[in-house]
Design a protein around this motif. Structure first.
Motif, PDB file in Angstrom:
ATOM      1  N   ALA A 120      38.651  20.049  26.436  1.00 20.17           N
ATOM      2  CA  ALA A 120      37.887  19.204  25.511  1.00 20.17           C
ATOM      3  C   ALA A 120      38.261  17.732  25.634  1.00 20.17           C
ATOM      4  CB  ALA A 120      38.095  19.696  24.076  1.00 20.17           C
ATOM      5  N   ILE A 121      39.538  17.443  25.837  1.00 14.41           N
ATOM      6  CA  ILE A 121      39.975  16.048  25.884  1.00 14.41           C
ATOM      7  C   ILE A 121      39.341  15.309  27.062  1.00 14.41           C
ATOM      8  CG2 ILE A 121      42.060  16.492  27.270  1.00 14.41           C
ATOM      9  CD1 ILE A 121      41.693  14.021  24.292  1.00 14.41           C
ATOM     10  N   ASP A 122      39.024  16.021  28.141  1.00 17.13           N
ATOM     11  CA  ASP A 122      38.386  15.372  29.281  1.00 17.13           C
ATOM     12  C   ASP A 122      36.896  15.147  29.047  1.00 17.13           C
ATOM     13  OD1 ASP A 122      40.688  14.950  30.770  1.00 17.13           O
ATOM     14  OD2 ASP A 122      40.618  16.939  31.685  1.00 17.13           O
ATOM     15  N   PHE A 123      36.263  15.988  28.236  1.00 15.97           N
ATOM     16  CA  PHE A 123      34.894  15.681  27.807  1.00 15.97           C
ATOM     17  C   PHE A 123      34.879  14.375  27.019  1.00 15.97           C
ATOM     18  CE2 PHE A 123      33.465  20.350  27.994  1.00 15.97           C
ATOM     19  CZ  PHE A 123      32.757  20.146  29.166  1.00 15.97           C
ATOM     20  N   ALA A 124      35.925  14.153  26.222  1.00 17.14           N
ATOM     21  CA  ALA A 124      36.004  12.913  25.437  1.00 17.14           C
ATOM     22  C   ALA A 124      36.050  11.687  26.351  1.00 17.14           C
ATOM     23  CB  ALA A 124      37.228  12.949  24.521  1.00 17.14           C
ATOM     24  N   LYS A 125      36.695  11.813  27.484  1.00 16.17           N
ATOM     25  CA  LYS A 125      36.779  10.680  28.424  1.00 16.17           C
ATOM     26  C   LYS A 125      35.408  10.349  29.013  1.00 16.17           C
ATOM     27  CE  LYS A 125      41.573  11.730  29.400  1.00 16.17           C
ATOM     28  NZ  LYS A 125      42.554  12.293  30.336  1.00 16.17           N
ATOM     29  N   PHE A 126      34.608  11.376  29.243  1.00 15.90           N
ATOM     30  CA  PHE A 126      33.249  11.122  29.715  1.00 15.90           C
ATOM     31  C   PHE A 126      32.454  10.379  28.637  1.00 15.90           C
ATOM     32  CE2 PHE A 126      28.852  12.679  30.751  1.00 15.90           C
ATOM     33  CZ  PHE A 126      28.730  12.006  31.956  1.00 15.90           C
ATOM     34  N   GLY A 127      32.680  10.740  27.393  1.00 14.91           N
ATOM     35  CA  GLY A 127      32.059   9.996  26.294  1.00 14.91           C
ATOM     36  C   GLY A 127      32.510   8.553  26.267  1.00 14.91           C
ATOM     37  N   ARG A 128      33.809   8.325  26.504  1.00 10.15           N
ATOM     38  CA  ARG A 128      34.336   6.957  26.526  1.00 10.15           C
ATOM     39  C   ARG A 128      33.701   6.137  27.641  1.00 10.15           C
ATOM     40  NH1 ARG A 128      38.554   3.903  29.078  1.00 10.15           N
ATOM     41  NH2 ARG A 128      39.623   2.485  27.611  1.00 10.15           N
ATOM     42  N   LEU A 129      33.457   6.764  28.795  1.00 12.63           N
ATOM     43  CA  LEU A 129      32.833   6.066  29.914  1.00 12.63           C
ATOM     44  C   LEU A 129      31.470   5.503  29.506  1.00 12.63           C
ATOM     45  CD1 LEU A 129      32.838   5.323  32.958  1.00 12.63           C
ATOM     46  CD2 LEU A 129      31.832   7.579  33.395  1.00 12.63           C
ATOM     47  N   TYR A 130      30.711   6.285  28.761  1.00 12.02           N
ATOM     48  CA  TYR A 130      29.391   5.823  28.323  1.00 12.02           C
ATOM     49  C   TYR A 130      29.475   4.903  27.113  1.00 12.02           C
ATOM     50  CZ  TYR A 130      26.372   8.131  31.640  1.00 12.02           C
ATOM     51  OH  TYR A 130      25.708   8.467  32.793  1.00 12.02           O
ATOM     52  N   LEU A 131      30.465   5.098  26.263  1.00 12.60           N
ATOM     53  CA  LEU A 131      30.681   4.166  25.163  1.00 12.60           C
ATOM     54  C   LEU A 131      30.913   2.764  25.701  1.00 12.60           C
ATOM     55  CD1 LEU A 131      31.282   3.545  22.123  1.00 12.60           C
ATOM     56  CD2 LEU A 131      33.661   4.175  22.598  1.00 12.60           C
ATOM     57  N   ARG A 132      31.588   2.678  26.843  1.00 12.62           N
ATOM     58  CA  ARG A 132      31.906   1.395  27.464  1.00 12.62           C
ATOM     59  C   ARG A 132      30.908   1.006  28.557  1.00 12.62           C
ATOM     60  NH1 ARG A 132      37.124  -0.543  26.413  1.00 12.62           N
ATOM     61  NH2 ARG A 132      38.182   0.700  24.813  1.00 12.62           N
ATOM     62  N   LYS A 133      29.722   1.584  28.466  1.00  9.22           N
ATOM     63  CA  LYS A 133      28.599   1.226  29.348  1.00  9.22           C
ATOM     64  C   LYS A 133      28.951   1.352  30.832  1.00  9.22           C
ATOM     65  CE  LYS A 133      26.601  -1.842  25.877  1.00  9.22           C
ATOM     66  NZ  LYS A 133      26.138  -3.214  25.541  1.00  9.22           N
ATOM     67  N   GLY A 134      29.631   2.452  31.134  1.00  6.21           N
ATOM     68  CA  GLY A 134      29.935   2.760  32.526  1.00  6.21           C
ATOM     69  C   GLY A 134      31.169   2.091  33.076  1.00  6.21           C
ATOM     70  N   ASN A 135      31.844   1.289  32.259  1.00  2.00           N
ATOM     71  CA  ASN A 135      33.028   0.567  32.728  1.00  2.00           C
ATOM     72  C   ASN A 135      34.293   1.310  32.309  1.00  2.00           C
ATOM     73  OD1 ASN A 135      35.296  -1.617  32.443  1.00  2.00           O
ATOM     74  ND2 ASN A 135      33.720  -2.577  33.699  1.00  2.00           N
ATOM     75  N   TRP A 136      35.232   1.411  33.241  1.00  4.83           N
ATOM     76  CA  TRP A 136      36.486   2.098  32.944  1.00  4.83           C
ATOM     77  C   TRP A 136      37.653   1.160  33.214  1.00  4.83           C
ATOM     78  CZ3 TRP A 136      36.808   6.563  30.380  1.00  4.83           C
ATOM     79  CH2 TRP A 136      38.063   7.142  30.240  1.00  4.83           C
ATOM     80  N   ASN A 137      38.147   0.565  32.142  1.00  7.34           N
ATOM     81  CA  ASN A 137      39.304  -0.329  32.237  1.00  7.34           C
ATOM     82  C   ASN A 137      39.123  -1.403  33.315  1.00  7.34           C
ATOM     83  OD1 ASN A 137      40.384   1.285  30.249  1.00  7.34           O
ATOM     84  ND2 ASN A 137      41.717   2.423  31.632  1.00  7.34           N
ATOM     85  N   GLY A 138      37.933  -1.997  33.330  1.00  8.46           N
ATOM     86  CA  GLY A 138      37.654  -3.098  34.249  1.00  8.46           C
ATOM     87  C   GLY A 138      36.927  -2.720  35.520  1.00  8.46           C
ATOM     88  N   LYS A 139      36.828  -1.425  35.800  1.00 10.17           N
ATOM     89  CA  LYS A 139      36.118  -0.966  37.000  1.00 10.17           C
ATOM     90  C   LYS A 139      34.775  -0.350  36.605  1.00 10.17           C
ATOM     91  CE  LYS A 139      36.482   1.992  41.084  1.00 10.17           C
ATOM     92  NZ  LYS A 139      37.315   2.974  41.820  1.00 10.17           N
ATOM     93  N   GLN A 140      33.702  -0.811  37.219  1.00 12.16           N
ATOM     94  CA  GLN A 140      32.371  -0.301  36.897  1.00 12.16           C
ATOM     95  C   GLN A 140      32.129   0.997  37.655  1.00 12.16           C
ATOM     96  OE1 GLN A 140      30.876  -2.398  34.591  1.00 12.16           O
ATOM     97  NE2 GLN A 140      29.500  -0.684  34.141  1.00 12.16           N
ATOM     98  N   ILE A 141      32.237   2.122  36.951  1.00  9.25           N
ATOM     99  CA  ILE A 141      32.051   3.438  37.558  1.00  9.25           C
ATOM    100  C   ILE A 141      30.566   3.752  37.691  1.00  9.25           C
ATOM    101  CG2 ILE A 141      32.570   5.901  37.362  1.00  9.25           C
ATOM    102  CD1 ILE A 141      35.048   4.135  37.753  1.00  9.25           C
ATOM    103  N   ILE A 142      29.827   3.477  36.642  1.00  7.47           N
ATOM    104  CA  ILE A 142      28.369   3.629  36.614  1.00  7.47           C
ATOM    105  C   ILE A 142      27.812   2.260  36.241  1.00  7.47           C
ATOM    106  CG2 ILE A 142      26.429   4.884  35.592  1.00  7.47           C
ATOM    107  CD1 ILE A 142      28.513   6.977  34.627  1.00  7.47           C
ATOM    108  N   SER A 143      26.741   1.833  36.862  1.00 11.05           N
ATOM    109  CA  SER A 143      26.210   0.507  36.544  1.00 11.05           C
ATOM    110  C   SER A 143      25.846   0.407  35.070  1.00 11.05           C
ATOM    111  CB  SER A 143      24.972   0.208  37.394  1.00 11.05           C
ATOM    112  OG  SER A 143      23.893   1.046  37.025  1.00 11.05           O
ATOM    113  N   THR A 144      26.032  -0.775  34.509  1.00  7.90           N
ATOM    114  CA  THR A 144      25.704  -0.994  33.100  1.00  7.90           C
ATOM    115  C   THR A 144      24.244  -0.652  32.826  1.00  7.90           C
ATOM    116  OG1 THR A 144      27.343  -2.757  32.959  1.00  7.90           O
ATOM    117  CG2 THR A 144      25.634  -2.714  31.249  1.00  7.90           C
ATOM    118  N   GLY A 145      23.382  -1.073  33.734  1.00  5.58           N
ATOM    119  CA  GLY A 145      21.967  -0.815  33.542  1.00  5.58           C
ATOM    120  C   GLY A 145      21.651   0.661  33.445  1.00  5.58           C
TER     121      GLY A 145
END
Length: 399
Positions: free
Chosen positions: A275-300
C-alpha cells in the motif's frame, strides 16, 4: 442398474469433466480453477517481477492520528450513516490498508483484517492509471507520436478486420470512449481470465459506435494500450514500468504484474505491491509528474490525465450517481470530483474498493485497500469511498 446408481454415475462423470476442464488452459478452465476475482489473485496468476532499487523514498511522519479520527467521525455515506469510530469502521468494511498523507507526512497508517505493512495488495483497475502514465511517458520519449494517433498505426491487424478501428485514437481508449462493444457479463470474464489477452483483443472485439460519443467503462481498452506500449517501446509493460516509474521514484518494495498464459500483462487489473508504494504513485501525480526535482511524467500529461473532462454532449456520461448527483468525471484513466471551477480531487480506483485518492488543493493523499468494498459501502452503480474521502478532505485548509 438402479436409478440411484445411474444418477450417481452421471454426477461422477460431470465432476470428472469439470475437473478436467478446470485444469485446461481455456477461459472456462481458468474461471473454474481461479474462482471469482479476489484480493489474493496475485497468488493465482503468473507474473512479471518489477524490481526496485536499494534506496527508497520515505515519507515523513506526524502524529495526527486523533485529528484524522475526529475528522472522519461525522463523515456520512449511504443513507446518512456516519463513519463513527474509524478503526471499527475500517475493520468492519473489510479494509486491509489505510494510509493518510498530508504535506508529505504520514499522519495515519494502519492495517486491518490480518494484514500488515508488508502485505501484498492487488491493484485491480488502479493498474489503468499506471497504464495511462506509461502512455504519457512513451509520448514524451517519442515512442508514440501523439495521443491522437489512430490505434491502427500500432495495431494494423484491427484495420484489416474492420476499417472502423482506424477511427479510434489512443485518447479514445484512455477516455473509455472507444466505441468498442463491452457487456458485463461476459466481457468482464473474458478480459480477466482469457489465456491469450492479445488474441482476445485483436480478434474478438467489435466496433459498435463512433469513438468519442459516450463513456463506457471497457476492459478491452487497456489491453489495446498494453500492446501499443509493447510494440512502440520494444519492452514488456512491466519492464517499462520498472524503468520509468518504479525505480526512479524509489518504491520501497519489489512489485509484480500478473500476466496471462502468453506472457502479457493483465492490463486491466494486475499490479501487485504494498500500500505504501501506491501512495508514492499518488504523490507523483500530486506533484504533477515531478519527483524531487526530476520530471518523471511531463507536467502537461499529468495535468491532462487528471483534470475534469466533460464534452458538451450531455449524454456522454451514463445516468449514474457519480456523474449526475456528484460533480464527477473520468479523464485519462483517472476518476475525479470537481471542487469548484479551478480545483478538483482525482483518484485511481479498483475492484473491491482499492483507491489512491489525491486532493491537490488540500495537499492530501489517501490509500485504501480492501478484501471487498465493505458492507454498506456500495449502492446501485455507486461506491461511497470517494465521497467519504472528499468530505474528509473538505476539513483541511486549502493550499
Amino acid at each position: 442398474m438402479s436409478r440411484k446408481k445411474y444418477i450417481l454415475i452421471f454426477f461422477v462423470i460431470i465432476l470428472l469433466c469439470l475437473s478436467l476442464v478446470s485444469y485446461s488452459n481455456t477461459t472456462i478452465g481458468r474461471v473454474l480453477r481461479f474462482g471469482p476475482a479476489n484480493a489474493n489473485d496475485y497468488l493465482e496468476f503468473p507474473y512479471h517481477e518489477i524490481s526496485t532499487t536499494s534506496t527508497y523514498f520515505k515519507f515523513g511522519e506526524a502524529n495526527l492520528e486523533n485529528i484524522v479520527k475526529s475528522r472522519f467521525y461525522d463523515v456520512t455515506y449511504g443513507n446518512n450513516q456516519k463513519v463513527g469510530d474509524l478503526d471499527q469502521f475500517l475493520e468492519d468494511t473489510d479494509t486491509t490498508s489505510f494510509i493518510v498523507i498530508y504535506k508529505d507526512n504520514i499522519i495515519y497508517e494502519k492495517y486491518y483484517n490480518n494484514y500488515n505493512r508488508e502485505s501484498i495488495v492487488t491493484s485491480f483497475s488502479i493498474s489503468k492509471s499506471f497504464t495511462s502514465a506509461l502512455i504519457g511517458i512513451a509520448i514524451d520519449e517519442g515512442y508514440i507520436k501523439s495521443v491522437y494517433d489512430p490505434i491502427t498505426d500500432y495495431l494494423p491487424e484491427l484495420k484489416k478486420r474492420d476499417p472502423r478501428f482506424s477511427n479510434i485514437k489512443i485518447i479514445d481508449l484512455l477516455h473509455m470512449s472507444s466505441g468498442v462493444s463491452y457487456k458485463e457479463p461476459p466481457d468482464d470474464i473474458y478480459t480477466y481470465f482469457a489465456p491469450d489477452l492479445r488474441k482476445l483483443a485483436l480478434e474478438k472485439t467489435q466496433v459498435v459506435e463512433d469513438p468519442g460519443n459516450s463513456f463506457l467503462y471497457n476492459n478491452y481498452n487497456p489491453l489495446f494500450l498494453g500492446m501499443i506500449i509493447e510494440r512502440s517501446t520494444g519492452k514488456t509493460v512491466s519492464e517499462y514500468l520498472e524503468e520509468k516509474i518504479w525505480k526512479p521514484i524509489g518504491m520501497e518494495f519489489d512489485g509484480s504484474w500478473s500476466i496471462d498464459a502468453n506472457d502479457f500483462e493483465k492490463m486491466e487489473s494486475g499490479i501487485n505491491c504494498r500500500a505504501i508504494d501506491f501512495a508514492k504513485f499518488g504523490r507523483l501525480y500530486l506533484r504533477k509528474g515531478n519527483w524531487n526535482g526530476k520530471q518523471i511524467i511531463s507536467t502537461g500529461w499529468s495535468v491532462a490525465s487528471t483534470a475534469p473532462y466533460g464534452p458538451e454532449n450531455n449524454e456522454y456520461y451514463p445516468n449514474i450517481p457519480i456523474f449526475k448527483e456528484y460533480p464527477g468525471y473520468y479523464s485519462l484513466m483517472w476518476w475525479g470530483i470537481r471542487r469548484d471551477d479551478k480545483n478538483y480531487d482525482f483518484y485511481a480506483a479498483g475492484n473491491h474498493g482499492q483507491y489512491i485518492y489525491v486532493s491537490p488543493e488540500k495537499n492530501l493523499i489517501i490509500v485504501r485497500n480492501g478484501i471487498s468494498y465493505g458492507k454498506g459501502m456500495e449502492s446501485e452503480d455507486m461506491s461511497w469511498w470517494p465521497i467519504i474521502f472528499y468530505q474528509f478532505a473538505n476539513q483541511f485548509p486549502s493550499e
